[in-house]
Design a protein around this motif. Structure first.
Motif, PDB file in Angstrom:
ATOM      1  N   UNK A   6       0.830  -1.207   0.000  1.00 29.01           N
ATOM      2  CA  UNK A   6       0.000   0.000   0.000  1.00 29.01           C
ATOM      3  C   UNK A   6       0.862   1.253   0.000  1.00 29.01           C
ATOM      4  N   UNK A   7       1.934   1.248   0.779  1.00 28.23           N
ATOM      5  CA  UNK A   7       2.823   2.395   0.838  1.00 28.23           C
ATOM      6  C   UNK A   7       3.510   2.625  -0.508  1.00 28.23           C
ATOM      7  N   UNK A  11       3.320   5.874  -2.746  1.00 31.33           N
ATOM      8  CA  UNK A  11       4.579   6.629  -2.831  1.00 31.33           C
ATOM      9  C   UNK A  11       5.533   5.912  -3.768  1.00 31.33           C
ATOM     10  N   UNK A  12       5.267   5.979  -5.046  1.00 31.65           N
ATOM     11  CA  UNK A  12       6.022   5.211  -6.038  1.00 31.65           C
ATOM     12  C   UNK A  12       7.494   5.610  -6.099  1.00 31.65           C
ATOM     13  N   UNK A  13       7.812   6.840  -5.732  1.00 30.01           N
ATOM     14  CA  UNK A  13       9.200   7.286  -5.783  1.00 30.01           C
ATOM     15  C   UNK A  13      10.039   6.703  -4.648  1.00 30.01           C
ATOM     16  N   UNK A  14       9.400   6.168  -3.617  1.00 27.41           N
ATOM     17  CA  UNK A  14      10.111   5.581  -2.481  1.00 27.41           C
ATOM     18  C   UNK A  14      10.490   4.118  -2.728  1.00 27.41           C
ATOM     19  N   UNK A  25      10.374  -1.295 -12.621  1.00 27.16           N
ATOM     20  CA  UNK A  25      11.049  -2.585 -12.570  1.00 27.16           C
ATOM     21  C   UNK A  25      10.280  -3.558 -11.677  1.00 27.16           C
ATOM     22  N   UNK A  26       9.787  -3.063 -10.552  1.00 24.92           N
ATOM     23  CA  UNK A  26       9.017  -3.899  -9.644  1.00 24.92           C
ATOM     24  C   UNK A  26       7.744  -4.406 -10.317  1.00 24.92           C
ATOM     25  N   UNK A  27       7.040  -3.528 -11.011  1.00 26.04           N
ATOM     26  CA  UNK A  27       5.818  -3.938 -11.697  1.00 26.04           C
ATOM     27  C   UNK A  27       6.115  -4.972 -12.778  1.00 26.04           C
ATOM     28  N   UNK A  28       7.201  -4.776 -13.527  1.00 27.77           N
ATOM     29  CA  UNK A  28       7.576  -5.733 -14.565  1.00 27.77           C
ATOM     30  C   UNK A  28       7.963  -7.069 -13.942  1.00 27.77           C
TER      31      UNK A  28
END
Length: 91
Positions: A6-7, A11-14, A25-28
């Motif tokens: 959730x965080x 806060x995608x930049x974190x 990269x995480x989503x891929x």
């Protein structure tokens, strides 16, 4: 564990600071892992000889995305992925 997901969503930049991967990269990585998991499950199910109908057994407690985040957050180094998003086994 879902608190981290959730965080990260909020806060995608974190993401880089938390787990050592950019958000994209995480989503891929999650998409590739889910696809690979479903392919392997389909192969295993097709080879299985069943006496009792399918669908039984214990369901996993963590989703694939949560397993990846847990693995990445516990790894001592965050540089275990190549730029293509696939694991690098030897350096």
């Amino acid at each position: 564990m879902s608190d981290i997901l959730n965080y990260i969503e909020g806060n995608k930049k974190e993401t880089q600071r938390l787990i050592g991967l950019e958000y994209e990269q995480l989503q891929q990585l999650i998409q590739n892992a889910e696809r690979l998991h479903h392919e392997k499950q389909a192969v295993l199910e097709s080879k299985k000889v069943r006496i009792i109908s399918g669908g039984g057994g214990r369901k996993p407690k963590l989703s694939i995305a949560k397993q990846i985040i847990l693995n990445e957050s516990l790894s001592p180094t965050h540089d275990n992925l190549s730029t293509s998003g696939y694991p690098v086994w030897s350096k």
